[in-house]
Design an enzyme around this catalytic site. Structure first.
Site, PDB file in Angstrom:
ATOM      1  N   SER A 186       0.925  -1.140  -0.124  1.00  0.00           N
ATOM      2  CA  SER A 186       0.088  -0.199   0.044  1.00  0.00           C
ATOM      3  C   SER A 186       0.701   1.165  -0.048  1.00  0.00           C
ATOM      4  O   SER A 186       1.907   1.375  -0.947  1.00  0.00           O
ATOM      5  CB  SER A 186      -0.870   0.003   1.210  1.00  0.00           C
ATOM      6  OG  SER A 186      -2.016   0.791   1.178  1.00  0.00           O
ATOM      7  N   ARG A 243     -12.033   6.575   9.374  1.00  0.00           N
ATOM      8  CA  ARG A 243     -11.581   5.203   9.285  1.00  0.00           C
ATOM      9  C   ARG A 243     -12.610   4.162   8.446  1.00  0.00           C
ATOM     10  O   ARG A 243     -12.338   3.548   7.611  1.00  0.00           O
ATOM     11  CB  ARG A 243     -11.445   4.547  10.578  1.00  0.00           C
ATOM     12  CG  ARG A 243     -10.809   3.076  10.606  1.00  0.00           C
ATOM     13  CD  ARG A 243      -9.516   2.733   9.689  1.00  0.00           C
ATOM     14  NE  ARG A 243      -8.805   1.657   9.911  1.00  0.00           N
ATOM     15  CZ  ARG A 243      -7.489   1.269   9.129  1.00  0.00           C
ATOM     16  NH1 ARG A 243      -6.935   2.261   8.300  1.00  0.00           N
ATOM     17  NH2 ARG A 243      -6.964   0.299   9.383  1.00  0.00           N
ATOM     18  N   ASP A 256      -8.501  -6.072  -6.025  1.00  0.00           N
ATOM     19  CA  ASP A 256      -7.855  -4.687  -5.209  1.00  0.00           C
ATOM     20  C   ASP A 256      -8.161  -3.647  -6.314  1.00  0.00           C
ATOM     21  O   ASP A 256      -8.012  -3.396  -7.385  1.00  0.00           O
ATOM     22  CB  ASP A 256      -6.457  -4.670  -5.146  1.00  0.00           C
ATOM     23  CG  ASP A 256      -5.873  -3.434  -4.318  1.00  0.00           C
ATOM     24  OD1 ASP A 256      -6.617  -2.563  -4.186  1.00  0.00           O
ATOM     25  OD2 ASP A 256      -4.730  -3.383  -4.180  1.00  0.00           O
ATOM     26  N   HIS A 286      -7.902  -5.036  -1.271  1.00  0.00           N
ATOM     27  CA  HIS A 286      -6.751  -4.405  -1.070  1.00  0.00           C
ATOM     28  C   HIS A 286      -6.053  -4.879   0.305  1.00  0.00           C
ATOM     29  O   HIS A 286      -4.903  -4.925   0.058  1.00  0.00           O
ATOM     30  CB  HIS A 286      -6.804  -2.833  -0.806  1.00  0.00           C
ATOM     31  CG  HIS A 286      -5.599  -2.060  -0.620  1.00  0.00           C
ATOM     32  ND1 HIS A 286      -4.512  -2.030  -1.359  1.00  0.00           N
ATOM     33  CD2 HIS A 286      -5.262  -1.321   0.434  1.00  0.00           C
ATOM     34  CE1 HIS A 286      -3.797  -1.077  -0.819  1.00  0.00           C
ATOM     35  NE2 HIS A 286      -3.941  -0.805  -0.017  1.00  0.00           N
ATOM     36  N   ASP A 287      -6.828  -5.083   1.223  1.00  0.00           N
ATOM     37  CA  ASP A 287      -6.280  -5.614   2.464  1.00  0.00           C
ATOM     38  C   ASP A 287      -6.048  -7.112   2.496  1.00  0.00           C
ATOM     39  O   ASP A 287      -5.577  -7.601   3.622  1.00  0.00           O
ATOM     40  CB  ASP A 287      -7.208  -5.397   3.393  1.00  0.00           C
ATOM     41  CG  ASP A 287      -6.809  -4.236   4.485  1.00  0.00           C
ATOM     42  OD1 ASP A 287      -5.855  -3.396   4.084  1.00  0.00           O
ATOM     43  OD2 ASP A 287      -7.317  -3.782   5.520  1.00  0.00           O
TER      44      ASP A 287
END
EC number: 2.3.1.31
Length: 416
Positions: free
Chosen positions: A156, A226, A330, A363-364
């Protein structure tokens, strides 16, 4: 064990200085006498120096069965990757990781004490950039007497940090691993980050950033910021598979204490809302709102080609080997963006592979499902692009499925 070091005065990219740059860092494994086995790990946006547990330490959130906890990044955030016998095997590699300036885990940042006033810096702390992180890490390595790195690894915005190492200190790095990253953020992600920051700065408890010691912190604004970011870390398909339209109960003791409109009692509280509330609550317990402002701006500002003709020109001086690793699910940093990075390396004749992992998680995935990068990363560190599990299959996966003039990411909101 965490170490804390003072490295003297430091001038940031913005031209402002602090009298003492302090970095908190950890090391893992045994350092070779010739320093030939040093790997620098660059953490992601809200990560820390604490990459893995050391023997004898208590269990952390990263050990729990909930795969979201592995992405919390507060402690032992890559424990399944770094350690004896693991992907980055500390029986072979000496790993260094430092919390970057601007964060809130012990290195100099908005919540640290200004030695000239005795009070927290707050928003008087200088604006930070990814270049500042790289130069601070180089300062730390100089302090440790380490000149050359066997590899720099990060995902990232940590991957942006990796790219900056290849651009800024090409002679100090032999191999780079840029995971789930790109040369810059696109306009949609810049917009989402801007909204996230506004959630913090419009919280009455933000108090222009001077909330330290007041007993009031912008918790709700940080929680909203967040939550918005967390949506970008998961793919549309994975969110639908995991949560669908299921309802949850409100009396679980989980979730940020947001106000609700009177009509809310008539409608279901969705499972996906509960998930976001729970994770936001956990995040506000460990992270600082000002640090979030600083770090997202550093990520937004990064542009690999800034000051150069293009990305290839920025990487022209790097003559090592590179691995770009992307995930098909992602949309934060797409496979296409990863392939463009690989093309920039190829344009200079650099040995590079773009390894694409087929994963719908999003993405994570490199944090929540680190087993997906085990073989290619392990083999690349040992044998470079010739490593047995390293594939260069980016081009065949890199088709950009978004319409030419789509205003939003089709992968998030659907193809219609």
């Amino acid at each position: 064990m965490s170490e804390h070091v003072a490295l003297g005065s430091f001038e940031f990219d913005c031209g402002q200085s602090i009298p003492e740059l302090e970095l908190t860092y950890e090391t893992y494994g045994e350092r070779a006498s010739d320093d030939s086995n040093v790997v620098l790990v660059c953490h992601a946006l809200t990560g820390s120096h604490n990459v893995a547990r050391t023997p004898g330490t208590a269990a952390t959130d990263a050990e729990t069965s909930d795969d979201t906890s592995a992405a919390d990044q507060a402690t032992a955030w890559w424990h399944d990757v770094v350690g004896p016998g693991k992907t980055i095997d500390t029986r072979e590699w000496f790993v260094v990781c430092a919390t970057v300036p601007g964060s809130c885990y012990g290195s100099s940042g908005p919540n640290s004490t200004n030695p000239e006033t005795g009070d927290p810096y707050g928003t008087d702390f200088p604006p930070v950039t990814v270049a500042d992180w790289t130069r601070a890490q180089a300062r730390l390595l100089d302090h440790l007497g380490i000149d050359t790195l066997a590899a720099v690894v990060g995902g990232s915005v940590g991957g942006m940090n990796v790219l900056d190492w290849a651009r800024r200190y090409p002679d100090r790095v032999e191999r780079v691993v840029a995971i789930a990253t790109g040369a810059r953020l696109d306009a949609q992600l810049l917009a989402l980050d801007g909204i996230a920051r506004r959630a913090i700065t419009t919280d009455d408890d933000w108090q222009e950033g001077d909330y330290y010691g007041t007993g009031r912190e912008p918790t709700e604004g940080l929680a909203l910021a967040r939550q918005l970011a967390h949506v970008t870390y998961l793919s549309k398909d994975s969110m639908d598979d995991r949560f669908g339209r299921r309802s949850a109960t409100r009396d679980t003791g989980q979730g940020a204490d947001f106000s609700s409109d009177p009509g809310a009692a008539f409608f279901p509280y969705r499972d996906v809302e509960s998930y976001l509330d729970y994770n936001a609550d956990r995040f506000t317990e460990r992270f600082d709102a000002n640090a979030y402002l600083y770090l997202t701006r550093a990520m937004d500002e990064f542009d690999l080609a800034a000051g150069y003709r293009d990305e290839a020109d920025a990487l022209a001086a790097f003559d090592g080997e590179a691995l770009c690793l992307s995930y098909t699910g992602d949309w934060h940093f797409t496979v296409g963006q990863g392939e463009r990075l690989a093309e920039a390396f190829r344009a200079n004749g650099t040995d590079v592979a773009h390894h694409v992992v087929d994963s719908e998680y999003g993405h994570d995935a490199f944090l929540a499902h680190p087993e997906t990068l085990d073989a290619p990363l392990r083999d690349f560190l040992s044998d470079g692009v010739k490593g047995g599990s390293v594939r260069d299959d980016g081009a065949e996966h890199a088709t950009d499925e978004r319409p030419r003039f789509a205003p939003v990411h089709a992968s998030l909101f659907g193809q219609g």
